[in-house]
Scaffold this motif. Sequence first.
Motif, PDB file in Angstrom:
ATOM      1  N   UNK A   1       0.945  -1.349  -0.115  1.00  0.00           N
ATOM      2  CA  UNK A   1      -0.489   0.318   0.074  1.00  0.00           C
ATOM      3  C   UNK A   1       0.895   1.107  -0.116  1.00  0.00           C
ATOM      4  N   UNK A   2       0.489   2.378  -0.517  1.00  0.00           N
ATOM      5  CA  UNK A   2       1.341   2.800  -1.280  1.00  0.00           C
ATOM      6  C   UNK A   2       0.145   4.295  -0.059  1.00  0.00           C
ATOM      7  N   UNK A   3       0.797   4.963   0.623  1.00  0.00           N
ATOM      8  CA  UNK A   3       0.241   6.050   1.281  1.00  0.00           C
ATOM      9  C   UNK A   3       0.824   7.857   0.138  1.00  0.00           C
ATOM     10  N   UNK A   4       0.221   8.476  -0.718  1.00  0.00           N
ATOM     11  CA  UNK A   4       0.434   9.055  -1.159  1.00  0.00           C
ATOM     12  C   UNK A   4      -0.506   9.467  -1.184  1.00  0.00           C
ATOM     13  N   UNK A   5      -0.738  10.014   0.188  1.00  0.00           N
ATOM     14  CA  UNK A   5      -1.574  11.340   0.442  1.00  0.00           C
ATOM     15  C   UNK A   5      -0.550  12.431   1.333  1.00  0.00           C
ATOM     16  N   UNK A   6      -1.346  13.801   1.533  1.00  0.00           N
ATOM     17  CA  UNK A   6      -0.658  14.724   2.293  1.00  0.00           C
ATOM     18  C   UNK A   6       0.080  14.319   3.418  1.00  0.00           C
ATOM     19  N   UNK A   7       1.218  14.604   4.723  1.00  0.00           N
ATOM     20  CA  UNK A   7       1.133  14.523   5.470  1.00  0.00           C
ATOM     21  C   UNK A   7      -0.396  15.146   6.602  1.00  0.00           C
ATOM     22  N   UNK A   8       0.065  15.505   6.969  1.00  0.00           N
ATOM     23  CA  UNK A   8      -1.466  16.297   7.435  1.00  0.00           C
ATOM     24  C   UNK A   8      -2.175  15.351   7.558  1.00  0.00           C
ATOM     25  N   UNK A   9      -2.941  14.702   7.145  1.00  0.00           N
ATOM     26  CA  UNK A   9      -3.809  13.250   6.834  1.00  0.00           C
ATOM     27  C   UNK A   9      -3.383  12.198   7.016  1.00  0.00           C
TER      28      UNK A   9
ATOM     29  N   UNK B   1      -4.149  10.420  10.140  1.00  0.00           N
ATOM     30  CA  UNK B   1      -6.453  10.502  10.085  1.00  0.00           C
ATOM     31  C   UNK B   1      -6.257   8.974   8.793  1.00  0.00           C
ATOM     32  N   UNK B   2      -5.799   8.670   7.864  1.00  0.00           N
ATOM     33  CA  UNK B   2      -5.729   7.572   7.246  1.00  0.00           C
ATOM     34  C   UNK B   2      -5.263   6.403   7.396  1.00  0.00           C
ATOM     35  N   UNK B   3      -4.258   6.264   8.276  1.00  0.00           N
ATOM     36  CA  UNK B   3      -3.710   5.051   8.936  1.00  0.00           C
ATOM     37  C   UNK B   3      -5.454   3.860  10.058  1.00  0.00           C
ATOM     38  N   UNK B   4      -5.665   5.820  10.896  1.00  0.00           N
ATOM     39  CA  UNK B   4      -6.976   5.950  11.713  1.00  0.00           C
ATOM     40  C   UNK B   4      -7.622   4.965  11.034  1.00  0.00           C
ATOM     41  N   UNK B   5      -7.914   4.803   9.825  1.00  0.00           N
ATOM     42  CA  UNK B   5      -8.831   4.621   9.124  1.00  0.00           C
ATOM     43  C   UNK B   5      -8.576   3.425   9.310  1.00  0.00           C
TER      44      UNK B   5
ATOM     45  N   UNK C   1       8.983   8.813  10.689  1.00  0.00           N
ATOM     46  CA  UNK C   1       9.348   7.709  10.755  1.00  0.00           C
ATOM     47  C   UNK C   1       9.022   6.669  10.934  1.00  0.00           C
ATOM     48  N   UNK C   2       9.861   5.970  10.254  1.00  0.00           N
ATOM     49  CA  UNK C   2       9.155   3.789  10.422  1.00  0.00           C
ATOM     50  C   UNK C   2       8.436   3.435  11.735  1.00  0.00           C
ATOM     51  N   UNK C   3       9.331   4.492  12.833  1.00  0.00           N
ATOM     52  CA  UNK C   3       8.734   3.960  13.705  1.00  0.00           C
ATOM     53  C   UNK C   3       7.845   4.663  14.319  1.00  0.00           C
ATOM     54  N   UNK C   4       7.201   5.770  13.783  1.00  0.00           N
ATOM     55  CA  UNK C   4       6.218   6.620  14.064  1.00  0.00           C
ATOM     56  C   UNK C   4       4.987   5.976  12.757  1.00  0.00           C
ATOM     57  N   UNK C   5       5.117   4.943  12.188  1.00  0.00           N
ATOM     58  CA  UNK C   5       3.886   4.448  10.988  1.00  0.00           C
ATOM     59  C   UNK C   5       3.790   3.952  11.861  1.00  0.00           C
TER      60      UNK C   5
END
Length: 267
Positions: free
Chosen positions: A64-72, A75-79, A98-102
């Motif tokens: 899955x490529x998360x190709x959205x703006x960093x400010x969301x 929100x997207x990951x929560x979904x 970072x990887x850890x933050x993701x």
Amino acid sequence: MFKLGFIGLGNMGKAMLFGALKNKYVKNTEVIFRKNKNPEEIVEKYKVTSAKDNIEVAEKSKVIVLAVKPNIYAEIIGEIKDSVSENTIIMNITPSFSIKEIQNLFGKNIKVARAMPNTPAMVNAGITGLCFSDNMTDSDKEDIINFTNSFGETVIIKEELMGGLSAISGSGPAYIYMLIEAMADAGVKEGISRKDSYKLAAKTVEGAAKMVLETSRHPGELKDNVCSPGGTTIAGVIELENNGFRSSIIKGIGKTVDRFKEMNEEK
């Protein structure tokens, strides 16, 4: 199961998708995406599958490529966080996480490929910096490298160096476009047409870059070979040095790295 899924599909995402299809990393039947605005344009152009929502992409994609703006991102990951399996690979293409933050946002030890592509991927000439979470297998890594190589070339780096890489290759095209524009302006000043000036400047940058890459000679040596004693080029080089040409570039890249670090602290 789709081989490749995109959540968001702006200019960078489309460049990555185009390269993946053109160079046969995937078939169009192996791609699913979710884009809020005008998804029918993507379906018509690339013949890929449009998902009804982000959860469908998460449930049905291997990568899955998360190709959205960093400010969301959060929100997207929560979904989608409850809809991805332990074997799903998340590709993070923003400098802000970072990887850890993701992994923390997902709340589990998800597989993460942190990538920094650049816009020349749009013409299959990108360079992507890449690093991986510790839980990715050699097979996982090879698959992601094959993906990023489909729209250019790939450099594997340590994650702590991602700021410098982002400043050089991620932001670097903007600096080169400024150089091309300035060279073309000078050409116009000398009476050359705008069209010809842009072509002369752009092809000169392209050729000089190929000389560095294909001869493996030091850029300083290649520069010296153009500078005849008492000639025109050395006069221009000295004027550029007098005006801080190289130091300005170094400072600009340093400022870009500073902003990279600030963005990581602002979340």
